[in-house]
Design an enzyme around this catalytic site. Structure first.
Site, mmCIF file in Angstrom:
data_model
loop_
_atom_site.group_PDB
_atom_site.id
_atom_site.type_symbol
_atom_site.label_atom_id
_atom_site.label_comp_id
_atom_site.label_asym_id
_atom_site.label_seq_id
_atom_site.Cartn_x
_atom_site.Cartn_y
_atom_site.Cartn_z
ATOM 1 N N ASP A 155 0.858 -1.192 0.000
ATOM 2 C CA ASP A 155 0.000 0.000 0.000
ATOM 3 C C ASP A 155 0.887 1.232 0.000
ATOM 4 O O ASP A 155 2.051 1.170 0.403
ATOM 5 C CB ASP A 155 -0.943 0.005 1.212
ATOM 6 C CG ASP A 155 -2.208 0.800 0.934
ATOM 7 O OD1 ASP A 155 -3.272 0.194 0.741
ATOM 8 O OD2 ASP A 155 -2.131 2.055 0.867
ATOM 9 N N ASN B 53 -24.329 -6.042 -10.463
ATOM 10 C CA ASN B 53 -24.832 -4.973 -9.578
ATOM 11 C C ASN B 53 -26.020 -4.234 -10.184
ATOM 12 O O ASN B 53 -26.976 -3.897 -9.483
ATOM 13 C CB ASN B 53 -23.716 -3.971 -9.270
ATOM 14 C CG ASN B 53 -22.773 -4.509 -8.204
ATOM 15 O OD1 ASN B 53 -22.896 -5.657 -7.787
ATOM 16 N ND2 ASN B 53 -21.842 -3.686 -7.781
ATOM 17 N N CYS C 82 -20.929 1.077 -3.665
ATOM 18 C CA CYS C 82 -20.853 0.354 -4.951
ATOM 19 C C CYS C 82 -22.098 0.482 -5.820
ATOM 20 O O CYS C 82 -22.025 0.958 -6.948
ATOM 21 C CB CYS C 82 -20.581 -1.130 -4.696
ATOM 22 S SG CYS C 82 -18.964 -1.420 -3.989
HETATM 23 N N1 LIG Z 1 -15.238 -2.373 -0.819
HETATM 24 C C1 LIG Z 1 -16.100 -3.108 -1.493
HETATM 25 O O1 LIG Z 1 -17.124 -3.564 -0.947
HETATM 26 C C2 LIG Z 1 -15.873 -3.426 -2.940
HETATM 27 C C3 LIG Z 1 -16.681 -4.390 -3.541
HETATM 28 C C4 LIG Z 1 -16.477 -4.734 -4.867
HETATM 29 C C5 LIG Z 1 -15.491 -4.055 -5.567
HETATM 30 N N2 LIG Z 1 -14.729 -3.109 -4.973
HETATM 31 C C6 LIG Z 1 -13.705 -2.436 -5.778
HETATM 32 O O2 LIG Z 1 -12.413 -2.686 -5.252
HETATM 33 C C7 LIG Z 1 -11.588 -1.562 -5.451
HETATM 34 C C8 LIG Z 1 -10.999 -1.147 -4.127
HETATM 35 O O3 LIG Z 1 -12.060 -0.842 -3.242
HETATM 36 P P1 LIG Z 1 -11.827 -0.653 -1.674
HETATM 37 O O4 LIG Z 1 -13.169 -0.422 -1.111
HETATM 38 O O5 LIG Z 1 -10.986 -1.739 -1.124
HETATM 39 O O6 LIG Z 1 -10.981 0.717 -1.696
HETATM 40 P P2 LIG Z 1 -10.205 1.410 -0.490
HETATM 41 O O7 LIG Z 1 -10.175 2.852 -0.807
HETATM 42 O O8 LIG Z 1 -10.750 0.932 0.813
HETATM 43 O O9 LIG Z 1 -8.723 0.806 -0.605
HETATM 44 C C9 LIG Z 1 -7.839 1.042 -1.647
HETATM 45 C C10 LIG Z 1 -6.412 0.968 -1.111
HETATM 46 O O10 LIG Z 1 -5.511 1.076 -2.203
HETATM 47 C C11 LIG Z 1 -4.397 1.850 -1.789
HETATM 48 N N3 LIG Z 1 -3.709 2.333 -2.974
HETATM 49 C C12 LIG Z 1 -4.031 3.349 -3.808
HETATM 50 N N4 LIG Z 1 -3.170 3.415 -4.820
HETATM 51 C C13 LIG Z 1 -2.265 2.434 -4.629
HETATM 52 C C14 LIG Z 1 -1.109 1.990 -5.320
HETATM 53 N N5 LIG Z 1 -0.709 2.564 -6.459
HETATM 54 N N6 LIG Z 1 -0.418 0.951 -4.838
HETATM 55 C C15 LIG Z 1 -0.804 0.339 -3.709
HETATM 56 N N7 LIG Z 1 -1.872 0.712 -2.995
HETATM 57 C C16 LIG Z 1 -2.603 1.737 -3.457
HETATM 58 C C17 LIG Z 1 -5.023 2.909 -0.911
HETATM 59 O O11 LIG Z 1 -4.051 3.510 -0.066
HETATM 60 C C18 LIG Z 1 -6.056 2.091 -0.148
HETATM 61 O O12 LIG Z 1 -5.517 1.540 1.040
HETATM 62 C C19 LIG Z 1 -12.466 -0.508 -6.118
HETATM 63 O O13 LIG Z 1 -12.328 -0.594 -7.517
HETATM 64 C C20 LIG Z 1 -13.852 -0.935 -5.740
HETATM 65 O O14 LIG Z 1 -14.811 -0.497 -6.667
HETATM 66 C C21 LIG Z 1 -14.884 -2.797 -3.669
#
Ligand SMILES: NC(=O)c1ccc[n+]([C@@H]2O[C@H](COP(=O)([O-])OP(=O)(O)OC[C@H]3O[C@@H](n4cnc5c(N)ncnc54)[C@H](O)[C@@H]3O)[C@@H](O)[C@H]2O)c1
Length: 466
Positions: free
Chosen positions: A32, A217, A270
């Site tokens: 991260d 979705n 989402c």
């Molecule tokens: N949270 C959910 O319920 C959910 C469900 C389905 C899909 N998604 C998808 O998953 C993806 C992530 O969602 P999330 O909720 O976990 O997001 P989040 O914001 O909670 O986490 C993303 C993480 O990525 C890190 N990050 C950003 N750029 C980075 C890089 N270049 N290298 C390494 N780390 C990096 C950030 O610091 C953060 O900790 C999104 O595309 C979202 O649409 C999320």
């Protein structure tokens, strides 16, 4: 056999996946850009709030480590899952800005690696993104050819906040979009060892997988919106009862009962953005995706309709309590929460809004500062309110009794959008109880139905000579 996995992005989904993979025996290295997240994971603690995350990371501490170096992670693993944010941009599409940056780092690391590596994008993206935007970055930075020198997959997860680990390990199916056969087979083999329920895989092209992800979705939100439309109709229909109708509908195996409870609209991080994104990509491809557009606009109209309906029933400047502020029970998340939209609209209409939520009070206060007073207990809310809206089916609200609502006021209005207190509050003195989706004795519409259909009976008797 693959044993070492890197997870790029340790947010809500990434940290949960890293923990779940470690719990199934894999060596996991997380990456991260946030130093604090790295420190927490290396101490065996959860970097974000999610059910069972802290316990799972702690229990599998010896198999999870974290770093800020993409290179270290790629060089010390066989496959990388990329789970960075893809926020909606001003067009309603998913921005690739974070993913592009992560792929650049991975590409650089790949240039230093001699053995095969598979790059799996898990973040939600729109069709075409992986092939047209992200693979070229990997190829440019690594100087290698995708599909030959390294593998690429698009494999999103179908999970809900609050049950990410459970959902990840027990999916209905795993979705694998693959650039090449080898990459898809490696990923399928890993999933077969990770998923505890032996879920089947659906393997396809990158573009089909990208479309499938948002289609799931958008289909579910269409189903929710359909049930909400039925609830509105039932409210106006003499003898209407949305639960009776949807329970029966759900018995049809083509339809199914899930997500078919007429109530308030959907929310959260989402669901709301996916209809907008599907509409966008369809338009770009020359297709009019009216269904997705309509689902979205109906959902966005919910709060205004609720307030319009309440207006004649509450006096100006009345105190209205909103019980439930998160977008669903057991959640501290208030993003796109219908309850907050309603609170906001009520406040704009001149009401004094007080609110309570077992987990989301602080978030709600941050978002609606000055428009809502967040109180510490349900009792405090009920003491002050002339009208109460129950906006989530939280178990804490199901515990309420007739006594909880009674005080020195002449009458209290209770609008129960999920009909969780129907048995207790219906027909109680000093409580005007409205179960959303149940038609009461609507004289005007009874008359309307008579006008509409009564003539048929008359004509039949006349022609048959009776
Ligand atoms: N949270 C959910 O319920 C959910 C469900 C389905 C899909 N998604 C998808 O998953 C993806 C992530 O969602 P999330 O909720 O976990 O997001 P989040 O914001 O909670 O986490 C993303 C993480 O990525 C890190 N990050 C950003 N750029 C980075 C890089 N270049 N290298 C390494 N780390 C990096 C950030 O610091 C953060 O900790 C999104 O595309 C979202 O649409 C999320």
């Amino acid at each position: 056999m693959t044993q070492k996995i890197s997870v790029i992005g340790l947010g809500k989904l990434g940290a949960s996946m890293a923990a779940a993979l470690a719990s199934r025996g894999f060596e996991v290295i997380g990456v991260d850009v946030n130093q604090r997240s790295i420190e927490l994971v290396n101490q065996g603690k959860a970097p974000v709030q999610e059910t069972n995350l802290d316990e799972t990371i702690s229990a599998n501490k010896e198999r999870i480590k974290a770093t800020t170096s993409h290179e270290e992670a790629v060089l010390n693993s066989d496959i990388s899952f990329v789970i960075v944010p893809t926020p909606s941009d001003e067009r309603g599409a998913f921005s690739l800005q974070y993913a592009a940056w992560a792929f650049k780092e991975i590409g650089r690391a790949l240039s230093k690696k001699n053995s095969y590596h598979n790059v799996v994008l898990t973040s939600t993206v729109l069709p075409g993104s992986t092939r047209e935007a992200l693979i070229p970055i990997l190829e440019k930075e690594s100087g290698k050819k995708a599909g030959r020198d390294f593998g690429v997959c698009y494999s999103p997860e179908f999970i809900a906040l609050g049950s990410i680990i459970q959902n990840f390990l027990n999916p209905d199916f795993t979705l694998i979009g693959e650039l090449d056969e080898r990459a898809g087979s490696q990923l399928e083999e890993i999933y077969s060892r990770v998923m505890v329920n032996g879920a089947p895989s659906a393997r396809m092209s990158l573009e089909n997988a990208e479309l499938t992800k948002i289609s799931v979705n958008t289909f579910v939100t269409t189903k929710i919106t359909f049930a909400n439309m039925l609830a509105e109709i039932c409210e106006k229909l003499p003898n209407g009862n949305v639960d009776v109708v949807t329970n029966a509908l759900g018995m049809d195996s083509r339809i199914g009962r899930k997500y078919l409870t007429g109530a308030l609209g959907y929310g959260g991080p989402c669901f709301p953005r996916d209809n907008v994104a599907l509409t966008f990509i369809a338009k770009e491809l020359g297709v009019d995706a009216k269904l997705a557009e309509t689902t979205d606009s109906m959902n966005r109209a919910v709060a205004a309709k609720v307030v319009e309906r309440l207006r004649p029933m509450i006096r100006e400047n009345a105190t209205v309590a909103v019980l439930g502020l998160s977008y669903k029970p057991f959640s501290h998340v208030t993003e796109e929460s219908q309850a907050l939209f309603i609170a906001q609209a009520l406040s704009r209409a001149g009401a004094r809004v007080v609110g309570f939520d077992p987990l989301a009070g602080e978030m709600a206060l941050n978002e609606l500062h000055g428009q809502i007073v967040v109180l510490d207990s349900i009792e405090e809310c009920l003491k002050q309110a002339e009208a109460v809206l129950i906006t989530t089916p939280d178990p804490a609200f199901k515990e309420l009794t007739v006594e909880s609502f009674k005080n020195e006021r002449s009458e209290i209005l209770v609008v129960d959008f999920w009909r969780i207190l129907q048995d207790k509050l219906d027909e109680q003195s000093k409580i005007k109880y409205i179960a959303f989706g149940y038609g009461d004795d609507d004289q005007e519409n009874t008359k309307r139905l008579k006008e509409l259909w009564g003539g048929t009976a008359k004509e039949t008797f006349q022609t048959s000579g009776k």
